[in-house]
Enzyme design. Structure first.
Site, PDB file in Angstrom:
ATOM      1  N   GLU A  44       9.314   7.180  11.084  1.00  0.00           N
ATOM      2  CA  GLU A  44       8.324   6.810  11.691  1.00  0.00           C
ATOM      3  C   GLU A  44       8.728   5.621  12.584  1.00  0.00           C
ATOM      4  OE1 GLU A  44       5.513   5.290   8.744  1.00  0.00           O
ATOM      5  OE2 GLU A  44       5.773   7.355   7.553  1.00  0.00           O
ATOM      6  N   GLU A  56       5.866  16.107   3.813  1.00  0.00           N
ATOM      7  CA  GLU A  56       5.155  15.235   2.733  1.00  0.00           C
ATOM      8  C   GLU A  56       3.752  15.750   2.479  1.00  0.00           C
ATOM      9  OE1 GLU A  56       5.193  11.251   3.607  1.00  0.00           O
ATOM     10  OE2 GLU A  56       7.281  11.126   4.465  1.00  0.00           O
TER      11      GLU A  56
HETATM   12  O1  G3I Z   1       5.591   1.894  -9.999  1.00  0.00           O
HETATM   13  C1  G3I Z   1       5.697   0.367  -9.636  1.00  0.00           C
HETATM   14  C2  G3I Z   1       4.884  -0.136 -10.631  1.00  0.00           C
HETATM   15  O2  G3I Z   1       5.652  -0.431 -11.848  1.00  0.00           O
HETATM   16  C3  G3I Z   1       4.662  -1.754 -10.344  1.00  0.00           C
HETATM   17  O3  G3I Z   1       3.925  -2.414 -11.325  1.00  0.00           O
HETATM   18  C4  G3I Z   1       3.734  -1.698  -8.884  1.00  0.00           C
HETATM   19  C5  G3I Z   1       3.682  -3.311  -8.332  1.00  0.00           C
HETATM   20  O4  G3I Z   1       4.711  -3.762  -7.952  1.00  0.00           O
HETATM   21  O5  G3I Z   1       4.728  -1.285  -8.030  1.00  0.00           O
HETATM   22  C6  G3I Z   1       4.748   0.100  -8.359  1.00  0.00           C
HETATM   23  O6  G3I Z   1       5.552   0.693  -7.285  1.00  0.00           O
HETATM   24  C7  G3I Z   1       4.642   1.231  -6.226  1.00  0.00           C
HETATM   25  C8  G3I Z   1       4.888   2.596  -5.958  1.00  0.00           C
HETATM   26  O7  G3I Z   1       4.405   3.122  -4.518  1.00  0.00           O
HETATM   27  C9  G3I Z   1       4.236   3.389  -6.976  1.00  0.00           C
HETATM   28  O8  G3I Z   1       2.673   3.268  -7.084  1.00  0.00           O
HETATM   29  C10 G3I Z   1       5.275   0.281  -5.020  1.00  0.00           C
HETATM   30  O9  G3I Z   1       5.271  -1.031  -5.164  1.00  0.00           O
HETATM   31  C11 G3I Z   1       5.106   0.916  -3.643  1.00  0.00           C
HETATM   32  O10 G3I Z   1       5.689   0.399  -2.791  1.00  0.00           O
HETATM   33  C12 G3I Z   1       5.012   2.265  -3.689  1.00  0.00           C
HETATM   34  O11 G3I Z   1       4.251   2.708  -2.429  1.00  0.00           O
HETATM   35  C13 G3I Z   1       4.909   3.924  -1.776  1.00  0.00           C
HETATM   36  C14 G3I Z   1       5.053   3.704  -0.325  1.00  0.00           C
HETATM   37  O12 G3I Z   1       5.408   5.005   0.496  1.00  0.00           O
HETATM   38  C15 G3I Z   1       5.981   2.518   0.023  1.00  0.00           C
HETATM   39  O13 G3I Z   1       7.145   2.836  -0.433  1.00  0.00           O
HETATM   40  C16 G3I Z   1       3.830   5.241  -2.101  1.00  0.00           C
HETATM   41  O14 G3I Z   1       4.233   5.540  -3.417  1.00  0.00           O
HETATM   42  C17 G3I Z   1       4.295   6.274  -1.072  1.00  0.00           C
HETATM   43  O15 G3I Z   1       3.515   7.649  -1.574  1.00  0.00           O
HETATM   44  C18 G3I Z   1       4.506   5.907   0.090  1.00  0.00           C
HETATM   45  O16 G3I Z   1       4.789   7.106   0.773  1.00  0.00           O
HETATM   46  C19 G3I Z   1       5.094   7.026   2.324  1.00  0.00           C
HETATM   47  C20 G3I Z   1       6.249   7.721   2.766  1.00  0.00           C
HETATM   48  O17 G3I Z   1       7.302   7.100   2.346  1.00  0.00           O
HETATM   49  C21 G3I Z   1       6.551   7.793   4.191  1.00  0.00           C
HETATM   50  N1  G3I Z   1       5.220   8.552   4.944  1.00  0.00           N
HETATM   51  C22 G3I Z   1       3.989   7.927   4.535  1.00  0.00           C
HETATM   52  C23 G3I Z   1       3.964   7.791   2.809  1.00  0.00           C
HETATM   53  C24 G3I Z   1       2.464   7.132   2.412  1.00  0.00           C
HETATM   54  O18 G3I Z   1       2.512   5.830   2.767  1.00  0.00           O
END
Ligand code: G3I
Length: 354
Positions: free
Chosen positions: A158, A265
């Site tokens: 991105e 994705e």
């Molecule tokens: O699992 C932990 C949990 O244990 C903890 O209590 C909580 C609070 O800190 O965080 C949880 O992890 C989170 C994880 O998602 C699972 O829910 C992370 O903080 C959070 O940053 C993470 O967000 C991910 C996001 O990218 C940022 O990395 C999303 O799952 C993921 O679907 C999203 O994916 C992105 C792709 O990388 C790029 N394209 C867009 C896509 C959607 O945004």
């Protein structure tokens, strides 16, 4: 073996060699029970989290269906490099432990992404050259450490803004200019010459400004010998948008440039208008029809360019979409909340049945 017997033997060999290319191509016997792992003529993958690898329900599905894995968030820089004191390799090691035990490809996501820059680097107070050295050392370290074990990386994710095609004003852009992208690709290539290097983005099917900016970058890279092997179209789509024609029109120029295409994705909003509160037959039909459309097109891409289709999650309540769109009534994946495969799952298998 007498020559009189060699010819028939070679003839038989030839027959087998020319058999239908519907085999998985990953060396697995063709007489296995049809599944997403051994039926499609390209890898089907899933984005997962480390915690899923300790859950038998997920593992059973992954063993049955996945030929590729992406880490939904735990192979990003903010997780691997949480402080300047050092890199945390544990998440990658955990993913690779499962993958190597289960003959599954790992697609790395993502070496550089403006949304997963660790805070200490986002607020780096040193010089631009010191910043660049940190980024270079990180990429070289991660890629060389897992040389030969991770098949590919989204090197940069991105890089372009929505609706303008301008470079995002990320800290990488601010500190290194647009050259951060080509340098990341070059560093990764130097660290592992066999690694497949992808540029990954969303909206590049319907946002023409962003798409053309990506094409200009690719053409410039190819003119100057900057290494790039493929493009990831994230494919966060709806059941009715973007059109298949738009998808084809966006993908074909990438193929024309000799690059692989990864639908990296995939999730499919079946309830973008927020109509219903349960996953009913209409929603199931929408999902199945869209999956058939996307997989039906993707399978027509020449084999050397089909890097695979990765679902962005396994089951519906994994999806990031529910939080993002603040709509808990969304069912965009091919397994339901009880780990049960949906009709769309079977439709993929049926599509590739002989
Ligand atoms: O699992 C932990 C949990 O244990 C903890 O209590 C909580 C609070 O800190 O965080 C949880 O992890 C989170 C994880 O998602 C699972 O829910 C992370 O903080 C959070 O940053 C993470 O967000 C991910 C996001 O990218 C940022 O990395 C999303 O799952 C993921 O679907 C999203 O994916 C992105 C792709 O990388 C790029 N394209 C867009 C896509 C959607 O945004």
């Amino acid at each position: 073996m007498k020559s009189s017997k060699i010819i028939p033997f070679l003839f038989v060999l030839l027959i087998f060699a020319c058999s239908d290319s519907n085999s998985t191509g990953n060396g697995e016997e063709e007489n296995l029970e049809p599944s997403l792992r051994n039926s499609p003529t390209f890898p089907v993958g899933f984005a997962i989290q480390q915690q899923h690898l300790n859950n038998g329900n997920y593992v059973n599905i992954l063993r049955e269906d996945a030929r590729s894995l992406s880490a939904e968030y735990e192979m990003k820089m903010n997780i691997l490099y949480p402080s300047s004191s050092g890199i945390n390799y544990e998440p990658i090691n955990n993913f690779l432990e499962y993958a190597e035990l289960n003959d599954t490809r790992v697609h790395g996501h993502a070496l550089i992404w403006h949304s997963s820059t660790p805070g200490w680097l986002e607020n780096f107070s040193g010089s631009d050259s010191e910043f660049e050295s940190i980024v270079e050392n990180y990429i070289r370290d991660i890629v060389s450490t897992y040389k030969g074990r991770i098949a590919s990386w989204d090197v940069v994710n991105e890089a372009f803004s929505d609706g303008s095609g301008e470079y995002r004003n990320s800290v990488f852009y601010q500190k290194m200019g647009e050259t951060y992208i080509e340098k990341a690709f070059q560093w990764a290539r130097e660290a592992d010459p066999d690694l497949l290097l992808f540029y990954n983005d969303y909206g590049t099917i319907y946002d023409q400004d962003k798409y053309l900016a990506m094409i200009r970058m690719i053409d410039d890279f190819q003119d100057r010998g900057i290494p790039i092997d493929g493009v990831g179209f994230q494919m966060h789509v709806s059941y009715n948008f973007p059109s298949l024609e738009a998808i084809e029109n966006a993908v074909q120029p990438i193929l024309d440039r000799g690059l692989m295409v990864h639908f990296s994705e995939l999730d499919i909003r079946v309830n973008p208008e927020g109509e219903q509160v349960d996953f009913n037959a209409e929603f199931s039909n929408r999902l199945t029809a869209r999956v058939e459309e996307i997989f039906g097109y993707y399978r027509t891409i020449p084999g050397q360019y089909r890097y695979g289709i990765t679902f962005w999650g396994v089951k519906d309540d994994d999806t990031w979409l529910r939080d993002f769109w603040q709509n808990q009534n969304e069912w965009p994946l091919i397994y339901d909340e009880n780990f049960q495969p949906k009709e769309a799952h079977q439709a993929i298998i049926d599509m590739f049945a002989d």
